[in-house]
Design a protein around this motif. Structure first.
Motif, PDB file in Angstrom:
ATOM      1  N   ASN A  43       0.862 -20.853  26.627  1.00  9.66           N
ATOM      2  CA  ASN A  43       0.903 -19.796  25.607  1.00  9.66           C
ATOM      3  C   ASN A  43      -0.447 -19.592  24.949  1.00  9.66           C
ATOM      4  OD1 ASN A  43       3.438 -18.499  25.412  1.00  9.66           O
ATOM      5  ND2 ASN A  43       4.330 -20.376  24.615  1.00  9.66           N
ATOM      6  N   SER A  44      -1.234 -20.660  24.826  1.00 11.77           N
ATOM      7  CA  SER A  44      -2.556 -20.524  24.206  1.00 11.77           C
ATOM      8  C   SER A  44      -3.524 -19.743  25.099  1.00 11.77           C
ATOM      9  CB  SER A  44      -3.139 -21.901  23.869  1.00 11.77           C
ATOM     10  OG  SER A  44      -3.568 -22.576  25.043  1.00 11.77           O
ATOM     11  N   LYS A  46      -2.618 -16.932  26.675  1.00 18.14           N
ATOM     12  CA  LYS A  46      -1.951 -15.645  26.850  1.00 18.14           C
ATOM     13  C   LYS A  46      -2.926 -14.482  27.032  1.00 18.14           C
ATOM     14  CE  LYS A  46       1.454 -12.672  24.512  1.00 18.14           C
ATOM     15  NZ  LYS A  46       1.231 -11.636  25.436  1.00 18.14           N
ATOM     16  N   GLU A  47      -3.971 -14.415  26.224  1.00 22.07           N
ATOM     17  CA  GLU A  47      -4.900 -13.278  26.292  1.00 22.07           C
ATOM     18  C   GLU A  47      -5.590 -13.139  27.654  1.00 22.07           C
ATOM     19  OE1 GLU A  47      -7.511 -12.852  22.954  1.00 22.07           O
ATOM     20  OE2 GLU A  47      -5.895 -13.265  21.541  1.00 22.07           O
ATOM     21  N   ASP A  50      -2.931 -12.102  30.265  1.00 19.17           N
ATOM     22  CA  ASP A  50      -2.579 -10.677  30.111  1.00 19.17           C
ATOM     23  C   ASP A  50      -3.672  -9.785  30.691  1.00 19.17           C
ATOM     24  OD1 ASP A  50      -0.175 -11.256  28.866  1.00 19.17           O
ATOM     25  OD2 ASP A  50      -0.928 -10.901  26.834  1.00 19.17           O
ATOM     26  N   SER A  69       5.478  -7.961  32.511  1.00 11.20           N
ATOM     27  CA  SER A  69       5.311  -9.059  31.583  1.00 11.20           C
ATOM     28  C   SER A  69       5.319 -10.355  32.395  1.00 11.20           C
ATOM     29  CB  SER A  69       6.458  -9.051  30.567  1.00 11.20           C
ATOM     30  OG  SER A  69       6.189  -9.956  29.531  1.00 11.20           O
ATOM     31  N   PRO A  72       5.905 -17.971  30.192  1.00  6.30           N
ATOM     32  CA  PRO A  72       5.317 -19.310  30.337  1.00  6.30           C
ATOM     33  C   PRO A  72       6.216 -20.284  31.101  1.00  6.30           C
ATOM     34  CG  PRO A  72       5.010 -18.515  28.108  1.00  6.30           C
ATOM     35  CD  PRO A  72       5.914 -17.530  28.796  1.00  6.30           C
ATOM     36  N   THR A  75       5.606 -19.992  34.730  1.00  5.01           N
ATOM     37  CA  THR A  75       4.221 -20.191  35.129  1.00  5.01           C
ATOM     38  C   THR A  75       3.994 -21.625  35.580  1.00  5.01           C
ATOM     39  OG1 THR A  75       3.530 -18.494  33.560  1.00  5.01           O
ATOM     40  CG2 THR A  75       1.839 -20.039  34.300  1.00  5.01           C
TER      41      THR A  75
END
Length: 136
Positions: A43-44, A46-47, A50, A69, A72, A75
């Protein structure tokens, strides 16, 4: 008198040096500790993930219309490379499964990011068939 003082000092030092501190990590999640760390780490990132998904599917009209979309929990971390030694920078290779609507998997991609949150590279592996005929 010196022997008694020395004995008292040694006993106090022995007691202080053998005091054990117990610390327990509290995990207030629905997953075990290892999975929790994995999901928090993914999640950290994410940028940059994306950003990679946007670049990979920018010319795919279905993907841009559906708004892909990723999750996590779907993943996979496939590789971690240590760049500058222990505690330094790392490069992480992730296998991402972008989806549309109710988790209908649309593709499989490899994304490489570093621990500074920078996108290093990406590769589209494959596209899955579209589920259903009427996509309105």
């Amino acid at each position: 008198m010196k022997k008694k003082c020395l004995l008292v000092v040694l006993i106090v030092m022995f007691i202080i040096s053998h005091t054990t501190a117990y610390a327990e990590t509290t995990n207030q999640t629905d997953t075990d500790w290892c999975d929790t760390l994995k999901y928090a780490f993914i999640n950290s990132l994410k940028e940059p993930i994306d950003e990679a998904i946007k670049e990979i599917y920018k010319d795919d009209t279905f993907a841009t219309n559906e708004g892909l979309s990723w999750a996590p929990f779907q993943t996979e971390i496939t590789e971690i490379n240590q760049i500058y030694g222990v505690g330094g920078e790392y490069e992480i290779t992730l296998k991402i499964y972008p989806y549309y609507r109710a988790h209908n998997t649309y593709g499989e991609d490899l994304v490489v990011v570093n621990t500074d949150g920078e996108l290093i590279s990406y590769e589209h592996v494959k596209t899955f068939p579209i589920i259903g005929e009427n996509l309105d």
